[in-house]
Every structure is written in structure tokens, then in C-alpha cells.
Design an enzyme around this catalytic site. Structure first.
Site, PDB file in Angstrom:
ATOM      1  N   ASP A  60       9.686 -62.991 -70.271  1.00 52.78           N
ATOM      2  CA  ASP A  60      10.177 -63.572 -68.821  1.00 52.78           C
ATOM      3  C   ASP A  60      10.343 -62.793 -67.767  1.00 52.78           C
ATOM      4  O   ASP A  60      10.628 -63.474 -66.259  1.00 52.78           O
ATOM      5  CB  ASP A  60      10.853 -64.186 -68.979  1.00 52.78           C
ATOM      6  CG  ASP A  60      11.288 -65.652 -67.922  1.00 52.78           C
ATOM      7  OD1 ASP A  60      10.276 -65.955 -67.710  1.00 52.78           O
ATOM      8  OD2 ASP A  60      11.964 -65.554 -67.987  1.00 52.78           O
TER       9      ASP A  60
ATOM     10  N   ARG B 201       2.914 -67.703 -72.576  1.00 52.67           N
ATOM     11  CA  ARG B 201       2.263 -68.682 -73.858  1.00 52.67           C
ATOM     12  C   ARG B 201       1.144 -68.520 -73.274  1.00 52.67           C
ATOM     13  O   ARG B 201       0.525 -68.543 -74.910  1.00 52.67           O
ATOM     14  CB  ARG B 201       2.972 -70.499 -72.852  1.00 52.67           C
ATOM     15  CG  ARG B 201       4.093 -70.667 -72.878  1.00 52.67           C
ATOM     16  CD  ARG B 201       4.767 -72.002 -72.187  1.00 52.67           C
ATOM     17  NE  ARG B 201       5.601 -71.906 -71.927  1.00 52.67           N
ATOM     18  CZ  ARG B 201       6.671 -73.212 -70.912  1.00 52.67           C
ATOM     19  NH1 ARG B 201       5.155 -74.195 -70.787  1.00 52.67           N
ATOM     20  NH2 ARG B 201       7.347 -73.441 -71.067  1.00 52.67           N
TER      21      ARG B 201
ATOM     22  N   CYS C 149       4.687 -87.384 -75.051  1.00 53.84           N
ATOM     23  CA  CYS C 149       6.081 -86.160 -74.726  1.00 53.84           C
ATOM     24  C   CYS C 149       5.380 -86.944 -73.271  1.00 53.84           C
ATOM     25  O   CYS C 149       5.832 -86.853 -71.874  1.00 53.84           O
ATOM     26  CB  CYS C 149       5.212 -85.101 -74.220  1.00 53.84           C
ATOM     27  SG  CYS C 149       3.362 -84.489 -74.576  1.00 53.84           S
TER      28      CYS C 149
ATOM     29  N   CYS D 145       9.929 -83.211 -73.180  1.00 55.89           N
ATOM     30  CA  CYS D 145       8.749 -83.600 -73.761  1.00 55.89           C
ATOM     31  C   CYS D 145       9.028 -82.351 -74.693  1.00 55.89           C
ATOM     32  O   CYS D 145       8.249 -82.377 -75.469  1.00 55.89           O
ATOM     33  CB  CYS D 145       7.723 -82.480 -72.690  1.00 55.89           C
ATOM     34  SG  CYS D 145       8.300 -81.317 -71.804  1.00 55.89           S
TER      35      CYS D 145
ATOM     36  N   LYS E 166      25.517 -69.769 -58.286  1.00 56.65           N
ATOM     37  CA  LYS E 166      26.940 -70.885 -58.279  1.00 56.65           C
ATOM     38  C   LYS E 166      26.365 -71.933 -57.908  1.00 56.65           C
ATOM     39  O   LYS E 166      26.734 -73.304 -58.512  1.00 56.65           O
ATOM     40  CB  LYS E 166      27.503 -70.010 -58.352  1.00 56.65           C
ATOM     41  CG  LYS E 166      29.515 -71.229 -58.415  1.00 56.65           C
ATOM     42  CD  LYS E 166      30.208 -70.692 -57.860  1.00 56.65           C
ATOM     43  CE  LYS E 166      30.500 -70.015 -56.650  1.00 56.65           C
ATOM     44  NZ  LYS E 166      30.884 -70.481 -55.526  1.00 56.65           N
TER      45      LYS E 166
HETATM   46 FE1  SF4 Z   1       2.685 -85.472 -79.473  1.00 63.52          FE
HETATM   47 FE2  SF4 Z   1       4.334 -83.131 -78.848  1.00 63.52          FE
HETATM   48 FE3  SF4 Z   1       1.402 -82.742 -78.451  1.00 63.52          FE
HETATM   49 FE4  SF4 Z   1       3.158 -83.916 -76.638  1.00 63.52          FE
HETATM   50  S1  SF4 Z   1       2.852 -81.639 -77.398  1.00 63.52           S
HETATM   51  S2  SF4 Z   1       0.975 -85.187 -77.267  1.00 63.52           S
HETATM   52  S3  SF4 Z   1       4.469 -84.556 -78.184  1.00 63.52           S
HETATM   53  S4  SF4 Z   1       2.779 -83.421 -80.875  1.00 63.52           S
HETATM   54 FE1  SF4 Z   2       8.914 -83.103 -67.930  1.00 58.83          FE
HETATM   55 FE2  SF4 Z   2      11.038 -82.759 -67.588  1.00 58.83          FE
HETATM   56 FE3  SF4 Z   2       8.716 -81.802 -69.723  1.00 58.83          FE
HETATM   57 FE4  SF4 Z   2       8.958 -81.070 -67.248  1.00 58.83          FE
HETATM   58  S1  SF4 Z   2      10.499 -80.254 -68.587  1.00 58.83           S
HETATM   59  S2  SF4 Z   2       7.256 -81.453 -67.710  1.00 58.83           S
HETATM   60  S3  SF4 Z   2      10.124 -82.710 -66.240  1.00 58.83           S
HETATM   61  S4  SF4 Z   2      10.053 -83.606 -69.239  1.00 58.83           S
END
Ligand code: SF4
Ligand code: SF4
Length: 383
Positions: free
Chosen positions: A133, A140, A193, A242, A296
Site C-alpha cells: 500500500d 488488487r 453490495c 459492501c 488527529k
Molecule cells: Fe454479492 Fe459479494 Fe458479489 Fe457484491 S461482491 S455482488 S455482495 S457476492
Molecule cells: Fe460503498 Fe462503503 Fe463500499 Fe465505499 S466502502 S463502496 S461507501 S459500501
């Protein structure tokens, strides 16, 4: 080409698993070149955020970091620990699982160093660059190309056994290994998600608008839009939504890793404590974790927003202290929060702060607060 017989992929995997690495994969250093147009498209359509490297070549070219790189070893470490977070009685801010324990950068770099030493003990002339990172490469995408997991529609890398709560890192090596096979998406017709994302940042399947992502909002410095302030809820560092809703994480293997157990920091951290942080206390509680890197004041700003969103009356006294604090934007935010949480009672404090204030943006927030209490309309261009 470097002698490939000095160490095998199986030997590397075996050592890695014994050291505490959960998944290992191998990718070609050329695997990122195909993302050039995708990145160009993201930048042109404003889907990237301002902490992302804008030089596309640096994002896709590992040869910048090791000019004779022949392979990339991708590693993943699960942080899906066996741990139940307490829910305090007082109002709290939520902290992403990524920051619960010791800063994962240190944990992964240690593991990669052990792996490098192992490879060096077998291959005297090996050269290795370790990355976690701290570089612009598409990490990824490397993990995906190394077969660590498939890309979920939430843009995370999902491993069928470990789910997506994975920290990833890489080793660039001047030793050639046959790349592993990529895994095709197993999301199927699921869209949980996309539906659950509170920032509406998942703008399509496998497509994220980083500027709308609340995880990014919690680390972005300065003022946030009213819309983001509402959507951020009680998140004070990161967002896990998500991933939390993903069925692959419901059945994912849980791990026991002492280093990722929260110590000073609590996953649901008392807001009043965050609002009252001084430099020393911040270092003590957040310093050892990855939640400390944006400083902070960003953490306190997020706690101010969380106190608004959780209607936390206990925040009123610490907010009054912040109104007189060193940071102009925290002065502005606390005035705004006080106008919502304490209304007329706080008007004299906010007015006094307004007349003293020299920072334009803080003054604007204070005026907005004063008008809100008085029931007057605030125009966006007012100062
Ligand atoms: Fe479903 Fe997980 Fe794929 Fe999102 S990432 S579509 S929650 S299986
Ligand atoms: Fe959405 Fe939170 Fe995932 Fe960002 S981290 S894509 S705001 S669910």
C-alpha cells in the site's frame, strides 16, 4: 534469465503458510499493462479520488520499482478475526475492521521480509522489492492476476475460503515463476453490495466512483459536502458495508490473529473521547493502528459529524471547547454541530466565536450555524 531451480513455488507457498500468510499467488509483471485504458477512462470520467496517483504508467509498471522484475508474488492475510465488538451505552463512532489492531502495513512488511529472507537463503542473487500500500501499483489487480481471489462487484478481491477481509501485499522478484490462473467472478446474480452501499459509490457492477465512497470521505481532509455529512452516519474511519453484506464473508473462515485484536482503539469508539483527543492521547490510542495516518483533526472532524448524526447531547461540552481550539475547520464544524445539537443554548458561544474568527470557511460554517438557530435561510455564497 535468473536460475529458476533455486526455489520452487511450492517451497515459497509452504514457507509463507507456516509464517502466517494465508494466500499466496504468482503474477507476471506485465499483468497490469492491460489496465491502461481502464484507468484512463476512470480519470477522464472523474471516478478517481485525489489521493490516487495520476501518472498511469506508475500504476501499471512494476519495472519502475525493480527494473529486472520477472515475477510478482502476491500475498494475502485475512483480518476476519474471531472477535465480537462491544456496543457501548454512550454514542460511538465506528472504525473499519482494517484499523482494529496493529497497523497492517507493519504486519505484512514483516511477513514479506521473512519470505524474502527465505528466498535469499535459497537464491543468493535474488533481488526483491516489498510493497504494501506504499506504492501506486494496482495492488488488487495484481492479487486478481495472481489468483488470490476474484473481483467482486464491490471491487474487492474475494477468496472463496477467506472472503474479502484481506490485507494484500506484494514482492517484486527478479526470478521467473509461471503465473497462477485468474479466477472468474462468482458473484452471479447477487447485487447486495450495490444495494447496500450508503454512498451510492458502486455506480455499476465492478465500477466504483471513489469520490462517493464513504471510506474515502472519512480520510479526505477539509470540509465535506452536506450530502456526505448525512451519508457518512457514524463512521469515523473507513466503511465496511459492501463487505459486511457479502455472502462470501458470511461463510468465510474466521482467523485467530492476536495482532488484529483491538487494544486501545475500540471498533465502536466513544465519541466524547475522540472529541477530546489531544496529541498524546491520539498517539496512544490511534498511533499504533492504520487509522492514524490522516491525523488527529480528521478523526475529530468525523466524530463531530458522527455526533450530529447520532444526536449525541454528550458531545455538547467537548464541542464548545473545540469552538475555541487551534484548528479553524474544527471550529467551523463544531459551531455547525452545536447549532443542531444544542440550538439556542449555544447561540452566544457561536456568535462570540464568529466575531473572533478570521478563517473564511470556518466563519461561513459559523454563520450557517447562527442562521440555522435563528430560523433564517442561509445562502451558499454567504460569508
Ligand atoms: Fe454479492 Fe459479494 Fe458479489 Fe457484491 S461482491 S455482488 S455482495 S457476492
Ligand atoms: Fe460503498 Fe462503503 Fe463500499 Fe465505499 S466502502 S463502496 S461507501 S459500501
Amino acid at each position: 534469465m535468473f536460475n529458476v531451480t533455486c526455489v520452487t513455488k511450492d517451497e515459497i507457498r509452504e514457507f509463507a503458510y507456516k509464517s502466517g500468510i494465508d494466500i499466496v499467488g504468482f503474477a507476471s509483471p506485465d499483468c497490469l499493462f492491460k489496465y491502461r485504458n481502464l484507468l484512463k477512462n476512470r480519470y477522464e470520467n472523474g471516478l478517481s479520488c485525489n489521493i490516487e496517483e495520476k501518472d498511469i504508467e506508475k500504476r501499471i509498471n512494476p519495472y519502475y520499482f525493480l527494473k529486472d522484475v520477472k515475477s510478482i508474488v502476491s500475498i494475502a492475510v485475512s483480518y476476519n478475526i474471531v472477535y465480537e465488538a462491544d456496543s457501548p451505552k454512550s454514542a460511538y463512532g465506528t472504525i473499519s475492521r482494517t484499523a482494529w489492531g496493529v497497523d497492517y502495513h507493519k504486519v505484512l512488511i514483516n511477513l514479506l521480509e521473512k519470505l524474502r529472507n527465505f528466498i535469499l537463503s535459497k537464491c543468493n542473487d535474488a533481488k526483491a522489492v516489498l510493497l504494501v500500500d506504499n506504492n501506486p501499483l494496482l495492488e488488487r489487480a495484481i492479487a486478481y492476476n495472481a489468483g488470490i481471489g476474484f473481483y467482486g462487484k464491490n471491487n474487492m478481491i474475494i477468496n472463496e475460503k477467506y472472503g474479502s477481509y484481506l490485507f494484500i501485499g506484494e514482492m517484486l522478484l527478479n526470478i521467473f515463476f509461471e503465473p497462477d490462473k485468474k479466477i472468474v467472478s462468482k458473484c452471479g446474480s447477487c447485487t447486495r453490495c450495490l444495494k447496500a452501499c450508503p454512498g451510492k459509490a458502486l455506480v455499476g457492477e465492478y465500477k466504483i466512483d471513489a469520490n462517493k465512497c464513504l471510506s474515502y470521505a472519512t480520510i479526505k481532509k477539509g470540509y465535506l459536502s452536506d450530502d456526505t455529512i448525512k451519508k457518512i452516519g457514524t463512521r469515523v474511519y473507513g466503511c465496511d458495508t459492501c463487505q459486511d453484506v457479502c455472502p462470501f464473508n458470511k461463510t468465510a473462515k474466521r482467523v485467530i490473529k492476536d495482532e488484529f485484536i483491538p487494544r486501545g482503539l475500540k471498533p465502536k469508539h466513544d465519541l466524547k473521547e475522540i472529541l477530546s483527543l489531544n496529541k498524546e492521547k491520539f498517539q496512544e490510542v490511534f498511533g499504533p493502528t492504520s487509522a492514524s495516518w490522516r491525523g488527529k483533526n480528521t478523526m475529530i472532524r468525523n466524530a463531530i459529524i458522527a455526533s450530529i448524526n447520532s444526536n449525541d447531547k454528550n458531545a455538547i461540552e467537548p464541542l464548545k471547547s473545540l469552538l475555541d481550539g487551534e484548528s479553524s475547520y474544527l471550529r467551523g464544524y463544531s459551531a455547525y454541530a452545536l447549532s443542531i445539537l444544542d440550538g439556542e443554548n449555544s447561540l452566544p458561544y457561536i456568535e462570540k466565536a464568529y466575531f473572533k474568527e478570521t478563517d473564511v470557511s470556518a466563519k461561513m460554517f459559523m454563520k450557517k450555524a447562527i442562521k440555522k438557530i435563528r430560523g433564517e435561510v442561509f445562502e451558499d455564497n454567504e460569508r
